[in-house]
Scaffold this active site. Structure first.
Site, PDB file in Angstrom:
ATOM      1  CG  ASP A 171      -5.543  -9.278   8.495  1.00 13.58           C
ATOM      2  OD1 ASP A 171      -6.594  -9.214   7.137  1.00 13.58           O
ATOM      3  OD2 ASP A 171      -5.387  -8.536   9.023  1.00 13.58           O
ATOM      4  N   GLY A 188      -3.901  -4.725   7.870  1.00 16.60           N
ATOM      5  CA  GLY A 188      -2.912  -6.133   8.141  1.00 16.60           C
ATOM      6  C   GLY A 188      -2.725  -6.830   7.526  1.00 16.60           C
ATOM      7  CG  ASP A 215     -13.656 -12.134  14.018  1.00 19.60           C
ATOM      8  OD1 ASP A 215     -14.330 -12.931  14.442  1.00 19.60           O
ATOM      9  OD2 ASP A 215     -13.053 -10.948  15.100  1.00 19.60           O
ATOM     10  CG  PHE A 226      -7.661  -9.734  20.424  1.00 18.81           C
ATOM     11  CD1 PHE A 226      -6.437  -9.446  19.703  1.00 18.81           C
ATOM     12  CD2 PHE A 226      -8.729  -9.413  19.460  1.00 18.81           C
ATOM     13  CE1 PHE A 226      -5.627  -8.068  19.484  1.00 18.81           C
ATOM     14  CE2 PHE A 226      -8.299  -8.246  18.646  1.00 18.81           C
ATOM     15  CZ  PHE A 226      -6.600  -7.389  18.595  1.00 18.81           C
ATOM     16  CB  VAL A 227      -4.144 -13.911  16.372  1.00 18.58           C
ATOM     17  CG1 VAL A 227      -4.794 -15.716  17.095  1.00 18.58           C
ATOM     18  CG2 VAL A 227      -5.126 -13.924  15.726  1.00 18.58           C
ATOM     19  NE  ARG A 287      -1.146  -2.562  11.969  1.00 17.82           N
ATOM     20  CZ  ARG A 287      -2.704  -2.675  11.433  1.00 17.82           C
ATOM     21  NH1 ARG A 287      -2.656  -3.499  10.670  1.00 17.82           N
ATOM     22  NH2 ARG A 287      -2.889  -1.740  11.461  1.00 17.82           N
TER      23      ARG A 287
HETATM   24  C1  PRP Z   1      -9.754  -6.581  10.369  1.00 13.34           C
HETATM   25  C2  PRP Z   1      -9.061  -7.353   9.148  1.00 13.34           C
HETATM   26  C3  PRP Z   1      -9.927  -7.422   8.419  1.00 13.34           C
HETATM   27  C4  PRP Z   1     -11.297  -7.488   9.183  1.00 13.34           C
HETATM   28  C5  PRP Z   1     -12.101  -8.607   8.910  1.00 13.34           C
HETATM   29  O1  PRP Z   1      -9.064  -5.419  10.098  1.00 13.34           O
HETATM   30  O2  PRP Z   1      -7.805  -7.400   8.311  1.00 13.34           O
HETATM   31  O3  PRP Z   1     -10.215  -6.394   7.065  1.00 13.34           O
HETATM   32  O4  PRP Z   1     -10.620  -6.922  10.783  1.00 13.34           O
HETATM   33  O5  PRP Z   1     -13.073  -9.059  10.136  1.00 13.34           O
HETATM   34  P1  PRP Z   1     -14.412  -8.978   9.758  1.00 13.34           P
HETATM   35  O6  PRP Z   1     -14.128 -10.510   9.474  1.00 13.34           O
HETATM   36  O7  PRP Z   1     -15.466  -9.438  11.750  1.00 13.34           O
HETATM   37  O8  PRP Z   1     -15.073  -7.456   9.364  1.00 13.34           O
HETATM   38  P2  PRP Z   1      -8.754  -3.775  11.118  1.00 13.34           P
HETATM   39  O9  PRP Z   1     -10.605  -3.517  10.976  1.00 13.34           O
HETATM   40  O10 PRP Z   1      -8.637  -4.680  11.967  1.00 13.34           O
HETATM   41  O11 PRP Z   1      -7.729  -3.064  10.081  1.00 13.34           O
HETATM   42  P3  PRP Z   1      -6.709  -3.131  10.027  1.00 13.34           P
HETATM   43  O12 PRP Z   1      -6.317  -4.500   9.236  1.00 13.34           O
HETATM   44  O13 PRP Z   1      -6.038  -2.059   9.650  1.00 13.34           O
HETATM   45  O14 PRP Z   1      -5.515  -3.146  11.320  1.00 13.34           O
END
Ligand code: PRP
Length: 193
Positions: free
Chosen positions: A115, A59, A118, A167-168, A180
């Site tokens: 990025d 991300g 959450d 959800f964004v 993306r």
């Molecule tokens: C997303 C983002 C963070 C994580 C945040 O990654 O890039 O790394 O989730 O979530 P949290 O604070 O609840 O732990 P994702 O697992 O969606 O993978 P990606 O970056 O490959 O889309």
């Protein structure tokens, strides 16, 4: 935040799934402006040090690309992929290393580029993992922080925007690997949001 287009949601790149994509949360122009600000701040803070930007794939690839070019210092970049198990759109809290760093962090000034934060569980895991590698310093630059979602306290040196817990997608963020490449950050209205 909640910038909205005239006429409501939109169909940024058309296609049969375009009704999944809702209003703009942060427009591209605002993202670019804030990234420039963060770059200037980091340039000032690290003026006597060469930071190693550690980007968390996938991300963060768009943000890291733009941020690195907004920093007027000889930065180095490395990449790590930490993924939640499965394709769930909610954080499961269970993470795995998909790709580890190439560089030795010993004595380096590490700036983690994320990025979105959450639950904060990914970042918490990442911080522990990176600190064990003895960097000279370790700070975090997160473009987005979802309001009210963190279950644990986080030490975020740089934050781009606080966003609602919708959800964004866009600007690097996906749903099942799609969207993306949307230039704006938008609400995802489809299944699983
Ligand atoms: C997303 C983002 C963070 C994580 C945040 O990654 O890039 O790394 O989730 O979530 P949290 O604070 O609840 O732990 P994702 O697992 O969606 O993978 P990606 O970056 O490959 O889309």
């Amino acid at each position: 935040m909640a910038h909205r287009e005239a006429g409501g949601g939109g169909s940024p790149f058309g296609g049969s799934d375009s009704t999944e994509i809702g209003p703009i949360v942060v427009p591209a122009s605002e993202l670019a402006r804030r990234v420039r600000e963060l770059g200037a701040e980091i340039t000032e803070d690290y003026r006597d040090r060469a930071p190693l930007l550690v980007s968390v794939l996938k991300g963060a690839f768009v943000f890291a690309s733009d941020l690195s070019r907004a920093i007027r210092l000889p930065v180095e970049m490395d990449f790590m992929a930490i993924s939640s198990y499965g394709m769930a759109t909610k954080s499961s809290g269970v993470v795995r290393i998909v790709k580890d760093l190439d560089q030795d962090l010993t004595g380096r000034h590490v700036l983690v580029v994320e990025d979105i934060v959450d639950s904060g569980l990914t970042l918490s895991y990442l911080r522990r993992s990176l600190l064990a590698r003895n960097p000279a310093s370790l700070e975090v630059c997160a473009l987005l922080v979802k309001d009210g979602q963190q279950r644990i306290p986080l030490d975020l040196r740089y934050v781009g925007f606080h966003v609602p817990a919708d959800f964004v997608v866009g600007y690097g963020l996906d749903v099942q690997e799609r969207y993306r490449n949307l230039p704006d950050l938008r609400v995802f209205l489809g299944e699983g949001s």
